[in-house]
Design an enzyme around this catalytic site. Structure first.
Site, mmCIF file in Angstrom:
data_model
loop_
_atom_site.group_PDB
_atom_site.id
_atom_site.type_symbol
_atom_site.label_atom_id
_atom_site.label_comp_id
_atom_site.label_asym_id
_atom_site.label_seq_id
_atom_site.Cartn_x
_atom_site.Cartn_y
_atom_site.Cartn_z
ATOM 1 N N ASP A 123 39.044 42.544 41.242
ATOM 2 C CA ASP A 123 40.479 42.743 41.699
ATOM 3 C C ASP A 123 41.044 41.209 41.602
ATOM 4 O O ASP A 123 40.589 40.318 42.130
ATOM 5 C CB ASP A 123 40.737 42.868 43.098
ATOM 6 N N HIS A 124 42.264 40.988 40.846
ATOM 7 C CA HIS A 124 43.064 39.868 40.764
ATOM 8 C C HIS A 124 42.184 38.715 40.311
ATOM 9 O O HIS A 124 42.234 37.497 41.036
ATOM 10 C CB HIS A 124 43.865 39.497 42.216
ATOM 11 N N ASP A 155 44.482 38.329 36.230
ATOM 12 C CA ASP A 155 46.010 38.399 36.814
ATOM 13 C C ASP A 155 46.636 36.930 36.365
ATOM 14 O O ASP A 155 46.534 36.050 36.900
ATOM 15 C CB ASP A 155 45.869 38.769 38.344
ATOM 16 N N GLY A 175 49.819 44.015 51.288
ATOM 17 C CA GLY A 175 49.757 43.782 52.378
ATOM 18 C C GLY A 175 50.480 45.032 53.384
ATOM 19 O O GLY A 175 51.012 46.078 52.768
ATOM 20 N N GLY A 186 49.271 47.192 45.429
ATOM 21 C CA GLY A 186 50.075 47.444 46.683
ATOM 22 C C GLY A 186 50.608 48.697 46.978
ATOM 23 O O GLY A 186 51.774 49.022 47.525
ATOM 24 N N ALA A 187 49.612 49.714 47.030
ATOM 25 C CA ALA A 187 49.832 50.848 47.138
ATOM 26 C C ALA A 187 49.631 51.709 48.409
ATOM 27 O O ALA A 187 49.121 52.820 48.468
ATOM 28 C CB ALA A 187 49.221 51.570 45.975
ATOM 29 N N SER A 188 49.110 50.741 49.393
ATOM 30 C CA SER A 188 48.837 51.344 50.610
ATOM 31 C C SER A 188 50.150 51.996 51.391
ATOM 32 O O SER A 188 51.280 51.548 51.042
ATOM 33 C CB SER A 188 48.490 50.144 51.711
ATOM 34 N N ASN A 196 45.480 51.383 43.909
ATOM 35 C CA ASN A 196 44.845 50.288 44.622
ATOM 36 C C ASN A 196 45.172 50.356 46.282
ATOM 37 O O ASN A 196 46.389 50.118 46.344
ATOM 38 C CB ASN A 196 45.091 48.745 44.160
HETATM 39 P P1 13P Z 1 47.579 47.154 49.544
HETATM 40 O O1 13P Z 1 47.863 45.830 50.251
HETATM 41 O O2 13P Z 1 48.826 47.927 49.604
HETATM 42 O O3 13P Z 1 46.500 47.886 50.185
HETATM 43 O O4 13P Z 1 47.267 46.731 47.978
HETATM 44 C C1 13P Z 1 45.719 46.201 47.804
HETATM 45 C C2 13P Z 1 45.805 46.079 46.158
HETATM 46 O O5 13P Z 1 46.866 46.144 45.534
HETATM 47 C C3 13P Z 1 44.577 45.321 46.035
HETATM 48 O O6 13P Z 1 44.756 44.783 44.435
HETATM 49 O O1 G3H Z 2 45.663 42.229 46.487
HETATM 50 C C1 G3H Z 2 44.984 41.814 47.403
HETATM 51 C C2 G3H Z 2 43.865 42.516 47.955
HETATM 52 O O2 G3H Z 2 44.335 43.392 49.192
HETATM 53 C C3 G3H Z 2 42.765 41.799 48.328
HETATM 54 O O3 G3H Z 2 43.214 40.928 49.449
HETATM 55 O O4 G3H Z 2 42.425 38.610 48.929
HETATM 56 O O5 G3H Z 2 42.650 39.264 51.165
HETATM 57 O O6 G3H Z 2 40.869 39.986 49.860
HETATM 58 P P1 G3H Z 2 42.115 39.824 49.962
HETATM 59 ZN ZN ZN Z 3 46.512 44.033 43.978
#
Ligand code: 13P
Ligand code: G3H
Ligand code: ZN
Length: 321
Positions: free
Chosen positions: A82-83, A104, A181, A224-226, A266
């Site tokens: 991720d990223h 990213d 977040g 960012g889909a929480s 995500n």
């Molecule tokens: P949330 O912070 O919305 O859960 O997003 C997570 C995310 O995009 C991880 O790459």
């Molecule tokens: O996009 C970010 C994810 O939620 C990962 O978060 O870098 O704190 O592990 P983190």
């Molecule tokens: Zn992300």
């Protein structure tokens, strides 16, 4: 049973009008909670690892635990970086057993983003690994980098064809108003409903539609889909936590995105909230508990419950594995 790429799962998701959940993993309990939910519901699955997670748990542990989950539950899933900040971390993960990486470079210029994403795609494809890249910038916090709402920018649909053609990436994360977040929007950016609950501005489905029109059949990713479920926020705050005005993306908007070109959604913050609520509950109800298994098993069960809900009610991926 194996770590697989997202190629086939995205094709099925696109054609079937649902999305695959990509859940961030940081330890054994999260891996178990997420994979048990996906296994029980026969859902396709992506486990994703941030640079922060690699630093916390160390890569060897997370990769070994992912393999253990495959074997233990008899399931296939993708293991995704991720990223990834640059070619070096992507290469490290490709060499270390990941089946998918994200480069990213969205914070760099368009040309730099193309150059780095293409370099990653060439190396990844030569090793049987797929690549996600990003155009546009989300606000919020990722890996301790905070992007303010003013510095975020929506994806420009007129750039996507050139970007995908010149990089050769397999999927594209776009910015349509989601944010990383638990504090996705300030109260000033929101309105309030009759109960006083914050209502965030709607996602830019017009941008998603325009991107999908320009990239027919191409898998789109939402970061960012929480949803930041308010029942968890309330419980955490009532048990001594301090998460004032935490607000997320309404689930019905994510459900709509999943029926469109979005194939990967995500979710990290909702897992964190579910675990935190569970652990605070145990400490509150049983102050004498000091065996970590007592509170971590509740946290693990909360992760499983959260992921099951996402699969059934948001992603629409139940029974699609
Ligand atoms: P949330 O912070 O919305 O859960 O997003 C997570 C995310 O995009 C991880 O790459
Ligand atoms: O996009 C970010 C994810 O939620 C990962 O978060 O870098 O704190 O592990 P983190
Ligand atoms: Zn992300």
């Amino acid at each position: 049973m194996a770590i697989i790429t997202t190629k086939e799962m995205f094709k099925k998701a696109y054609d079937g009008g649902y999305a695959v959940g990509a859940f961030n993993i940081n330890n054994m309990e999260i891996i178990q909670g997420v994979t048990e939910a996906a296994a029980e519901l026969k859902s396709p699955l992506i486990l994703q690892v941030s640079a922060g997670a690699r630093k916390y748990a160390r890569p060897a542990y997370l990769v070994a635990l992912a393999h253990a989950a495959c074997e233990d539950l008899g399931i296939d899933f993708a293991l995704h970086l991720d990223h990834g900040a640059d070619f070096a971390i992507c290469k490290d993960c490709i060499d270390g057993g990941f089946s998918s990486v994200m480069i990213d470079y969205s914070g760099h210029s368009f040309e730099e983003n193309i150059a780095e994403s293409r370099k990653v795609a060439e190396y990844a494809h030569a090793h049987g690994v797929v690549v996600e890249a990003e155009l546009g910038t989300l606000s919020g916090v990722e890996d301790d980098v905070k992007v303010s709402a003013e510095d975020s920018s929506y994806t420009r649909p007129e750039e996507v064809e050139e970007f995908v053609t010149r990089t050769g990436v397999d999927s594209l994360a776009i910015a349509i108003g989601t944010s990383h977040g638990a504090y996705k929007f300030t109260p000033e950016q929101c309105t309030r409903n009759a109960d006083g609950v914050l209502v965030p501005p709607p996602l830019r489905f017009d941008i998603l539609e325009e991107v999908a029109k320009r990239l027919p059949g191409f898998p789109i990713v939402l970061h960012g889909a929480s949803s930041v479920p308010q029942e968890y926020v309330k419980e955490i705050n009532s048990l001594g936590g301090q998460l004032p005005d935490a607000v997320g993306i309404p689930e019905e908007q994510l459900r709509k995105a999943a029926t469109m070109a979005v194939c990967k959604i995500n979710i990290d913050s909702d897992i964190r909230l579910a675990m935190t609520a569970g652990i605070r509950r145990v400490f509150n109800e049983k102050p004498s508990v000091f065996d970590p298994r007592e509170y971590l098993k509740v946290a693990r069960a909360e992760v499983k419950k959260m992921v099951s809900h996402k699969i059934k009610d948001v992603l629409g991926s139940e029974g699609k594995a």
